[in-house]
Write an enzyme that holds these catalytic residues in place. Structure first.
Site, PDB file in Angstrom:
ATOM      1  N   PHE A 151      35.984  42.750  36.238  1.00 59.91           N
ATOM      2  CA  PHE A 151      37.069  42.547  36.325  1.00 59.91           C
ATOM      3  C   PHE A 151      36.483  40.891  37.359  1.00 59.91           C
ATOM      4  O   PHE A 151      37.510  40.479  37.942  1.00 59.91           O
ATOM      5  CB  PHE A 151      37.809  42.904  37.355  1.00 59.91           C
ATOM      6  CG  PHE A 151      37.199  43.647  38.274  1.00 59.91           C
ATOM      7  CD1 PHE A 151      37.601  42.627  39.761  1.00 59.91           C
ATOM      8  CD2 PHE A 151      36.951  44.885  38.795  1.00 59.91           C
ATOM      9  CE1 PHE A 151      37.438  43.314  40.570  1.00 59.91           C
ATOM     10  CE2 PHE A 151      36.743  45.476  40.284  1.00 59.91           C
ATOM     11  CZ  PHE A 151      36.373  44.855  40.892  1.00 59.91           C
ATOM     12  N   LYS A 175      35.284  40.871  25.584  1.00 61.61           N
ATOM     13  CA  LYS A 175      36.571  41.967  25.870  1.00 61.61           C
ATOM     14  C   LYS A 175      36.824  41.539  27.475  1.00 61.61           C
ATOM     15  O   LYS A 175      35.546  42.131  28.006  1.00 61.61           O
ATOM     16  CB  LYS A 175      36.028  43.099  25.095  1.00 61.61           C
ATOM     17  CG  LYS A 175      37.435  43.689  25.493  1.00 61.61           C
ATOM     18  CD  LYS A 175      36.613  45.491  25.848  1.00 61.61           C
ATOM     19  CE  LYS A 175      36.951  45.844  26.810  1.00 61.61           C
ATOM     20  NZ  LYS A 175      37.689  45.925  28.363  1.00 61.61           N
ATOM     21  N   SER A 228      30.032  48.626  35.992  1.00 61.83           N
ATOM     22  CA  SER A 228      29.577  49.773  36.432  1.00 61.83           C
ATOM     23  C   SER A 228      28.711  50.549  36.170  1.00 61.83           C
ATOM     24  O   SER A 228      28.088  50.329  34.772  1.00 61.83           O
ATOM     25  CB  SER A 228      30.912  50.931  37.141  1.00 61.83           C
ATOM     26  OG  SER A 228      31.355  51.440  35.647  1.00 61.83           O
ATOM     27  N   CYS A 283      28.364  41.899  42.521  1.00 56.07           N
ATOM     28  CA  CYS A 283      27.431  42.727  42.320  1.00 56.07           C
ATOM     29  C   CYS A 283      26.019  41.856  43.398  1.00 56.07           C
ATOM     30  O   CYS A 283      25.012  43.105  43.206  1.00 56.07           O
ATOM     31  CB  CYS A 283      27.402  42.998  40.847  1.00 56.07           C
ATOM     32  SG  CYS A 283      26.807  41.254  40.334  1.00 56.07           S
ATOM     33  N   GLU A 384      28.004  52.673  45.815  1.00 54.72           N
ATOM     34  CA  GLU A 384      28.486  51.159  45.384  1.00 54.72           C
ATOM     35  C   GLU A 384      29.274  51.699  45.989  1.00 54.72           C
ATOM     36  O   GLU A 384      30.710  52.297  45.581  1.00 54.72           O
ATOM     37  CB  GLU A 384      28.078  50.627  44.333  1.00 54.72           C
ATOM     38  CG  GLU A 384      29.034  49.227  44.354  1.00 54.72           C
ATOM     39  CD  GLU A 384      28.879  48.581  43.008  1.00 54.72           C
ATOM     40  OE1 GLU A 384      29.221  49.228  41.570  1.00 54.72           O
ATOM     41  OE2 GLU A 384      28.342  47.794  42.376  1.00 54.72           O
TER      42      GLU A 384
HETATM   43  P1  NAD Z   1      33.727  49.017  35.367  1.00 55.59           P
HETATM   44  O1  NAD Z   1      32.381  49.554  34.162  1.00 55.59           O
HETATM   45  O2  NAD Z   1      35.110  49.544  35.299  1.00 55.59           O
HETATM   46  O3  NAD Z   1      34.620  48.312  33.481  1.00 55.59           O
HETATM   47  C1  NAD Z   1      34.037  47.354  32.715  1.00 55.59           C
HETATM   48  C2  NAD Z   1      34.219  47.385  31.748  1.00 55.59           C
HETATM   49  O4  NAD Z   1      34.244  47.827  30.715  1.00 55.59           O
HETATM   50  C3  NAD Z   1      35.979  46.329  31.070  1.00 55.59           C
HETATM   51  O5  NAD Z   1      35.535  45.852  30.196  1.00 55.59           O
HETATM   52  C4  NAD Z   1      35.895  47.880  31.432  1.00 55.59           C
HETATM   53  O6  NAD Z   1      37.520  47.944  29.577  1.00 55.59           O
HETATM   54  C5  NAD Z   1      35.274  48.680  30.541  1.00 55.59           C
HETATM   55  N1  NAD Z   1      35.287  50.261  30.663  1.00 55.59           N
HETATM   56  C6  NAD Z   1      35.811  50.584  31.832  1.00 55.59           C
HETATM   57  N2  NAD Z   1      35.365  52.171  31.207  1.00 55.59           N
HETATM   58  C7  NAD Z   1      34.745  52.966  30.029  1.00 55.59           C
HETATM   59  C8  NAD Z   1      34.500  53.346  28.981  1.00 55.59           C
HETATM   60  N3  NAD Z   1      34.533  54.907  30.177  1.00 55.59           N
HETATM   61  N4  NAD Z   1      34.003  53.243  28.367  1.00 55.59           N
HETATM   62  C9  NAD Z   1      34.247  51.747  27.335  1.00 55.59           C
HETATM   63  N5  NAD Z   1      34.315  50.537  28.161  1.00 55.59           N
HETATM   64  C10 NAD Z   1      35.129  51.049  29.447  1.00 55.59           C
HETATM   65  O7  NAD Z   1      33.377  47.490  36.154  1.00 55.59           O
HETATM   66  P2  NAD Z   1      34.579  46.745  36.797  1.00 55.59           P
HETATM   67  O8  NAD Z   1      35.396  47.782  37.467  1.00 55.59           O
HETATM   68  O9  NAD Z   1      35.595  46.334  35.853  1.00 55.59           O
HETATM   69  O10 NAD Z   1      33.673  45.996  37.549  1.00 55.59           O
HETATM   70  C11 NAD Z   1      32.701  46.374  38.793  1.00 55.59           C
HETATM   71  C12 NAD Z   1      31.459  46.673  38.460  1.00 55.59           C
HETATM   72  O11 NAD Z   1      30.966  45.671  38.178  1.00 55.59           O
HETATM   73  C13 NAD Z   1      31.101  46.844  39.804  1.00 55.59           C
HETATM   74  O12 NAD Z   1      30.071  48.218  39.393  1.00 55.59           O
HETATM   75  C14 NAD Z   1      29.494  45.693  39.831  1.00 55.59           C
HETATM   76  O13 NAD Z   1      28.643  45.763  40.641  1.00 55.59           O
HETATM   77  C15 NAD Z   1      29.399  45.611  38.558  1.00 55.59           C
HETATM   78  N6  NAD Z   1      28.861  44.311  38.186  1.00 55.59           N
HETATM   79  C16 NAD Z   1      27.371  44.155  38.004  1.00 55.59           C
HETATM   80  C17 NAD Z   1      26.728  42.967  37.422  1.00 55.59           C
HETATM   81  C18 NAD Z   1      26.017  42.578  37.422  1.00 55.59           C
HETATM   82  O14 NAD Z   1      25.466  41.748  36.848  1.00 55.59           O
HETATM   83  N7  NAD Z   1      24.787  43.896  37.665  1.00 55.59           N
HETATM   84  C19 NAD Z   1      27.589  41.545  38.031  1.00 55.59           C
HETATM   85  C20 NAD Z   1      28.958  42.109  38.218  1.00 55.59           C
HETATM   86  C21 NAD Z   1      29.987  43.422  38.624  1.00 55.59           C
END
Ligand code: NAD
Length: 484
Positions: A151, A175, A228, A283, A384
């Site tokens: 997000f 997605k 995450s 991140c 985090e």
């Molecule tokens: P999230 O892991 O909750 O969701 C990411 C995506 O995965 C979404 O599209 C979500 O719909 C999907 N998803 C969620 N649970 C799932 C599951 N059990 N199985 C399959 N798909 C699933 O992450 P978020 O809260 O949207 O974003 C924040 C996180 O992203 C933080 O941990 C941040 O550090 C990380 N992030 C990392 C980078 C990087 O480059 N390393 C960049 C941006 C954000």
């Protein structure tokens, strides 16, 4: 009036999802419902994959210059709608308008990278590897790719992948995060005018069900994931088990080391930007400050002073310096960690829970928070939090600072602030983090460099952006030929 329901984009058309599941998209600053997003079914994912699979046959034969021209069009449309898209990012994500403008600028840079594909996709050759035998290395597109997104950068993260993937001759499915689907809806309205044949780009809204359908689909050849660590690992394991190439970028806990010889005002400015920019939901956000020796007292004082002056509010108001966190759940998580930090014995120097934004009582606001006397092993140091909480650890010397950074399970970014080249050199040489900042608070690589990540911050081999991206989105083939 009922909220609009976001549609999927499949095979060149906007399609209403038939899913019985949907959820509201809320403005994090006002609580207002902006839209509803469907949580699409596996059957809907299958239709998008089929469309992309069919479109691939023709798209891969389309000359790279023609494919690049679509990217030039896309770039121009993004420039034309720069402000509109930036405002939408603020509305659905909560960041400030300046932060959103920065995000959209970075998105455009990734499209610019893709516009150079005719050159970047070139192979190489060598004549007479044995007498009369020539060898040529080619790059070829692979098929259908999908990007699963978080997000926190709703406009930019999908565009780390889609432009290069498509310019290389692949077809694509995005997605978005169900928390922030509107920026991509907007982006796809621009993509409609970029001369891309139907099925080359598709968008599916959804959650875990849609993600698993993409990962399990035999016609999806590669997955780019950002989110995450917990989900990155799940996605990486399941998709690689299914024989796909995967790049999965996970979470972070970025440390910033401050040496006594660091420039005080510039360092504090950079640390404030890193810890509290995007309300700590980057991140690359610095969330642990490691002060070395005598640095502690002056830097702590200056930090607390600067952080307490940040203006928290609605990101669309130009005077706002920090917006809300994305959801009520995120707010609760941040507050829980603040309580834990106190229980664990760290000293709460600035308590963001006291911050109120009177004009927006329904917003998910929590102000800048600082813990002093934090220690390795405390949850505020290891986990985090993904909110505006900065934990400060004081260590006696440079070696202890390196040891403290190395304790982290994450390796997304790490920064050092110093005026001593030897410390800087040692730091970048030794620390295991994919993006290293030297007197930089947010060590974000531009589009022509790979976006790094090590340890639990990245699963895979080839990163997003730069030459890694070209490798990820192409197969390399070597032709060895002799003619009689
Ligand atoms: P999230 O892991 O909750 O969701 C990411 C995506 O995965 C979404 O599209 C979500 O719909 C999907 N998803 C969620 N649970 C799932 C599951 N059990 N199985 C399959 N798909 C699933 O992450 P978020 O809260 O949207 O974003 C924040 C996180 O992203 C933080 O941990 C941040 O550090 C990380 N992030 C990392 C980078 C990087 O480059 N390393 C960049 C941006 C954000």
């Amino acid at each position: 009036m009922s909220a609009k329901i976001v549609k999927n984009y499949i095979n060149g058309s906007w399609v209403a999802s038939k899913s019985s599941r949907k959820q509201p998209v809320l403005n994090p600053a006002t609580g207002e419902t902006l839209a509803e997003v469907p949580l699409s079914t596996a059957a809907e994912v299958d239709r998008a994959v089929q469309a992309a699979h069919e479109a691939f046959q023709e798209w891969r034969t389309t000359p790279p210059y023609t494919r690049a021209r679509s990217m030039f069009k896309f770039k121009n449309l993004m420039e034309e709608h720069f402000e509109e898209l930036s405002r939408l990012v603020v509305q659905e994500n909560g960041k400030t308008i300046d932060e959103a403008r920065g995000e959209v600028r970075r998105s455009i840079e990734n499209i610019e990278l893709a516009a150079g594909i005719p050159q970047q996709m070139m192979g190489y050759n060598l004549e007479d590897v044995a007498q009369g035998i020539d060898e040529t290395a080619l790059r070829q597109p692979i098929g259908v790719f999908a990007a699963i997104n978080p997000f926190n950068f709703p406009a930019m993260v999908p565009l780390w992948f889609l432009p290069v993937g498509v310019a290389c001759g692949n077809t694509f499915i995005v997605k978005p995060s169900p928390l922030t689907p509107l920026s991509q809806e907007f982006v796809f309205r621009l993509l409609e005018d970029c001369d891309l044949p139907d099925g080359v780009v598709n968008m599916i809204n959804g959650d875990e069900e849609a993600v698993n359908a993409l990962i399990d689909h035999p016609d999806v050849r590669g997955i780019s994931f950002v989110g995450s660590t917990k989900v990155a690992k799940l996605v990486y394991e399941r998709a690689t088990r299914n024989g796909k190439r995967v790049q999965a970028q996970g979470g972070a806990k970025n440390h910033m080391v401050v040496m006594p010889d660091a420039d005080l005002p510039k360092t504090i400015g950079a640390i404030i930007g890193s810890a509290y920019g995007c309300a700590g939901q980057r991140c690359l956000a610095g969330s642990v400050m490691v002060t070395v020796g005598d640095a502690h007292k002056p830097f702590m004082e200056a930090l607390a002073d600067a952080a307490s002056k940040l203006r928290v509010g609605y990101g669309l108001e130009e005077t706002t310096q920090m917006g809300p966190v994305v959801t009520q759940q995120a707010l609760n998580r941040v507050c829980t960690y603040i309580e834990r930090g106190q229980t664990e014995g760290a000293k709460l120097v600035l308590d963001g829970r006291k911050t109120q934004v009177k004009e927006h009582p329904n917003g998910n606001f929590v102000g800048p928070t600082i813990f002093d006397n934090a220690k390795p092993g405390m949850s505020i140091v290891t986990d985090e939090i993904f909110g505006p909480v900065l934990s400060v650890i004081n260590v006696p010397d440079f070696e202890s600072a390196i040891d403290t950074v190395e304790l982290s399970r994450y390796g997304n970014a790490a920064s050092i602030f110093t005026s001593n080249g030897r410390y800087a050199r040692d730091f970048k040489y030794r620390v295991r983090a994919g993006n290293i900042g030297v007197n930089i608070g947010v060590a974000a690589p531009i589009a022509t460099f790979p976006f790094g990540g090590m340890k639990d911050s990245f699963f895979g081999d080839l990163h997003g952006q730069g030459p890694d991206a070209i490798n990820f989105f192409t197969d390399r083939k070597v032709v060895i030929e002799r003619w009689f």
